[in-house]
Design an enzyme around this catalytic site. Structure first.
Site, PDB file in Angstrom:
ATOM      1  N   LYS A 110       0.834  -1.202   0.000  1.00  0.00           N
ATOM      2  CA  LYS A 110       0.000   0.000   0.000  1.00  0.00           C
ATOM      3  C   LYS A 110       0.874   1.260   0.000  1.00  0.00           C
ATOM      4  O   LYS A 110       1.905   1.293   0.648  1.00  0.00           O
ATOM      5  CB  LYS A 110      -0.888   0.004   1.252  1.00  0.00           C
ATOM      6  CG  LYS A 110      -1.843  -1.173   1.304  1.00  0.00           C
ATOM      7  CD  LYS A 110      -2.629  -1.198   2.590  1.00  0.00           C
ATOM      8  CE  LYS A 110      -1.762  -1.473   3.797  1.00  0.00           C
ATOM      9  NZ  LYS A 110      -2.538  -1.588   5.051  1.00  0.00           N
ATOM     10  N   GLY A 142      -7.483   3.866  10.688  1.00  0.00           N
ATOM     11  CA  GLY A 142      -8.108   2.590  10.312  1.00  0.00           C
ATOM     12  C   GLY A 142      -8.228   2.346   8.815  1.00  0.00           C
ATOM     13  O   GLY A 142      -8.943   1.433   8.398  1.00  0.00           O
ATOM     14  N   THR A 143      -7.515   3.128   8.020  1.00  0.00           N
ATOM     15  CA  THR A 143      -7.611   2.917   6.560  1.00  0.00           C
ATOM     16  C   THR A 143      -7.147   1.509   6.177  1.00  0.00           C
ATOM     17  O   THR A 143      -7.790   0.847   5.355  1.00  0.00           O
ATOM     18  CB  THR A 143      -6.761   3.942   5.779  1.00  0.00           C
ATOM     19  OG1 THR A 143      -5.484   4.054   6.408  1.00  0.00           O
ATOM     20  CG2 THR A 143      -7.419   5.302   5.734  1.00  0.00           C
ATOM     21  N   GLY A 144      -6.034   1.071   6.772  1.00  0.00           N
ATOM     22  CA  GLY A 144      -5.496  -0.248   6.417  1.00  0.00           C
ATOM     23  C   GLY A 144      -6.446  -1.371   6.817  1.00  0.00           C
ATOM     24  O   GLY A 144      -6.656  -2.324   6.062  1.00  0.00           O
ATOM     25  N   CYS A 145      -7.043  -1.246   8.006  1.00  0.00           N
ATOM     26  CA  CYS A 145      -7.986  -2.269   8.482  1.00  0.00           C
ATOM     27  C   CYS A 145      -9.200  -2.331   7.562  1.00  0.00           C
ATOM     28  O   CYS A 145      -9.645  -3.411   7.147  1.00  0.00           O
ATOM     29  CB  CYS A 145      -8.479  -1.936   9.896  1.00  0.00           C
ATOM     30  SG  CYS A 145      -7.164  -1.721  11.103  1.00  0.00           S
TER      31      CYS A 145
HETATM   32  N1  LIG Z   1      -5.022  10.354   2.200  1.00  0.00           N
HETATM   33  C1  LIG Z   1      -5.413   9.306   1.447  1.00  0.00           C
HETATM   34  N2  LIG Z   1      -6.047   9.507   0.267  1.00  0.00           N
HETATM   35  C2  LIG Z   1      -6.448   8.471  -0.492  1.00  0.00           C
HETATM   36  N3  LIG Z   1      -6.256   7.195  -0.158  1.00  0.00           N
HETATM   37  C3  LIG Z   1      -5.636   6.914   1.000  1.00  0.00           C
HETATM   38  C4  LIG Z   1      -5.171   7.957   1.864  1.00  0.00           C
HETATM   39  N4  LIG Z   1      -4.595   7.387   2.948  1.00  0.00           N
HETATM   40  C5  LIG Z   1      -4.682   6.072   2.764  1.00  0.00           C
HETATM   41  N5  LIG Z   1      -5.313   5.766   1.592  1.00  0.00           N
HETATM   42  C6  LIG Z   1      -5.614   4.443   1.053  1.00  0.00           C
HETATM   43  O1  LIG Z   1      -5.751   3.561   2.127  1.00  0.00           O
HETATM   44  C7  LIG Z   1      -4.747   2.554   2.021  1.00  0.00           C
HETATM   45  C8  LIG Z   1      -4.251   2.197   3.386  1.00  0.00           C
HETATM   46  O2  LIG Z   1      -3.587   3.297   3.943  1.00  0.00           O
HETATM   47  P1  LIG Z   1      -2.177   3.162   4.653  1.00  0.00           P
HETATM   48  O3  LIG Z   1      -1.130   2.769   3.691  1.00  0.00           O
HETATM   49  O4  LIG Z   1      -2.000   4.453   5.388  1.00  0.00           O
HETATM   50  O5  LIG Z   1      -2.497   1.918   5.594  1.00  0.00           O
HETATM   51  P2  LIG Z   1      -2.159   1.621   7.050  1.00  0.00           P
HETATM   52  O6  LIG Z   1      -0.947   2.378   7.458  1.00  0.00           O
HETATM   53  O7  LIG Z   1      -2.111   0.145   7.150  1.00  0.00           O
HETATM   54  O8  LIG Z   1      -3.429   2.196   7.823  1.00  0.00           O
HETATM   55  P3  LIG Z   1      -3.817   2.068   9.398  1.00  0.00           P
HETATM   56  O9  LIG Z   1      -2.603   1.602  10.143  1.00  0.00           O
HETATM   57  O10 LIG Z   1      -4.294   3.419   9.842  1.00  0.00           O
HETATM   58  O11 LIG Z   1      -4.955   1.101   9.462  1.00  0.00           O
HETATM   59  C9  LIG Z   1      -3.666   3.142   1.113  1.00  0.00           C
HETATM   60  O12 LIG Z   1      -2.941   2.174   0.435  1.00  0.00           O
HETATM   61  C10 LIG Z   1      -4.501   3.923   0.153  1.00  0.00           C
HETATM   62  O13 LIG Z   1      -5.023   3.029  -0.814  1.00  0.00           O
HETATM   63  C1  LIG Z   2      -6.940  -2.607  17.255  1.00  0.00           C
HETATM   64  C2  LIG Z   2      -6.220  -1.881  16.187  1.00  0.00           C
HETATM   65  N1  LIG Z   2      -5.837  -2.546  15.080  1.00  0.00           N
HETATM   66  C3  LIG Z   2      -5.184  -1.896  14.092  1.00  0.00           C
HETATM   67  C4  LIG Z   2      -4.893  -0.560  14.193  1.00  0.00           C
HETATM   68  C5  LIG Z   2      -4.138   0.148  13.094  1.00  0.00           C
HETATM   69  O1  LIG Z   2      -4.877   1.114  12.499  1.00  0.00           O
HETATM   70  C6  LIG Z   2      -5.329   0.117  15.357  1.00  0.00           C
HETATM   71  N2  LIG Z   2      -5.103   1.441  15.535  1.00  0.00           N
HETATM   72  N3  LIG Z   2      -5.990  -0.578  16.324  1.00  0.00           N
END
Ligand SMILES: Nc1ncnc2c1ncn2[C@@H]1O[C@H](COP(=O)(O)OP(=O)(O)OP(=O)(O)O)[C@@H](O)[C@H]1O
Ligand SMILES: Cc1ncc(CO)c(N)n1
Length: 269
Positions: free
Chosen positions: A175, A209-212
């Protein structure tokens, strides 16, 4: 009516934007019946993580058995697994119950920097769980820790995806959310060729929580029988809508809008 079913094995976010709460909301929005095995309780809000309380080994083992003895999830995702012992337990139960469609979101550090996976557990994730994955979805720092390489450009991301597939994950998605450019490029690899999911970066603090949410949407689509690329494509549209239609909840990094994708599908925006 037969409904697709998905299981999330993850930590709890009382704020509702990440972890199992984000997963369940996403499953529900995508018409998938959701189940949970809770690995840890995180006390957190939009300003940070105030505490992490792991569930006991027995508590997690029994949740896995209670789920596996009765339910047949069509897809399973892992989020916060926290420790070596929990990863080993999940891998053992994965084999025992012969589940399929494993989506690994290798959650390691929360947005504010709080550790959600113990350092020594990374190797266990690589050896015990990634070989079972249908797809693994690290962000850039997680991909660096898993592959041992530094990722500066697109070809580094491709190499990291190759290494994840070599570790046994059938597909990999690196990502691009942690990149700083105006476009976000998520690199998808199917073991032969690459596919690039490119979207405009939305300027907002509300990305908790974007990744989740993204990996939960992939899991939901796999549970319904989509191909992996189709699942990732739908999930990308889901997360883009969820970030765009911001809710503005909390004083810090607020949650995304889990309603947004379906509201758009219904023409409500
Ligand atoms: N500002 C943004 N604008 C558009 N898409 C975004 C943005 N931030 C995140 N995304 C999308 O969400 C996906 C997951 O974001 P990110 O890479 O920040 O994941 P993450 O760090 O695992 O998230 P988290 O730890 O908060 O759950 C990115 O690959 C992208 O597709
Ligand atoms: C419980 C939990 N899982 C994943 C993340 C990462 O976004 C968070 N902040 N909290």
């Amino acid at each position: 009516m037969r409904i697709a079913q998905a299981l999330t094995i993850a930590g709890s976010d009382n704020g509702g934007g990440a972890g199992i709460q984000a997963d369940l909301k996403t499953f529900q929005e995508l018409s998938v019946y959701g189940m949970t095995v809770i690995t840890a309780i995180a006390a957190q809000n939009t300003t940070g993580v105030q505490g992490v309380f792991p569930i006991s080994y027995e508590g997690i083992a029994q949740q896995l058995d209670s789920t596996g003895d009765d339910f047949k999830p069509n897809a399973v995702k892992t989020g916060m697994l926290y420790s070596t012992e929990i990863i080993q337990l999940v891998a053992e139960k994965w084999r025992h119950y012969e589940w399929s469609n494993l989506v690994i979101d290798p959650v390691m550090v929360a947005k504010g920097g709080a550790p959600l996976l113990q350092q020594q557990a990374i190797q266990t994730l690589i050896t015990e769980l990634i070989p079972h994955a249908r797809i693994t979805t690290p962000n850039i720092p997680e991909a660096e820790l898993l592959t041992g390489m530094s990722i500066r450009n697109l070809s580094d991301r491709e190499e990291a995806a190759r290494r994840l597939v070599q570790m046994g994950s059938t597909y990999a998605l690196i990502k691009g959310g942690h990149d700083t450019g105006g476009m976000i490029v998520d690199v998808f690899y199917d073991g032969r060729s690459f596919h690039y999911l490119e979207n405009i970066r939305i300027v907002t603090p509300h990305t908790h929580g974007t990744g989740c949410t993204y990996s939960a949407a992939i899991t939901a689509e796999l549970a319904k029988g989509s191909s992996v690329l189709a699942a990732v494509t739908t999930a990308r549209a889901f997360i883009q809508a969820a970030i765009e239609d911001e809710l503005g909840i909390g004083a810090g990094h607020g949650p995304t809008n889990h309603f947004a994708y379906q509201r758009r599908q219904r023409g409500e925006r």
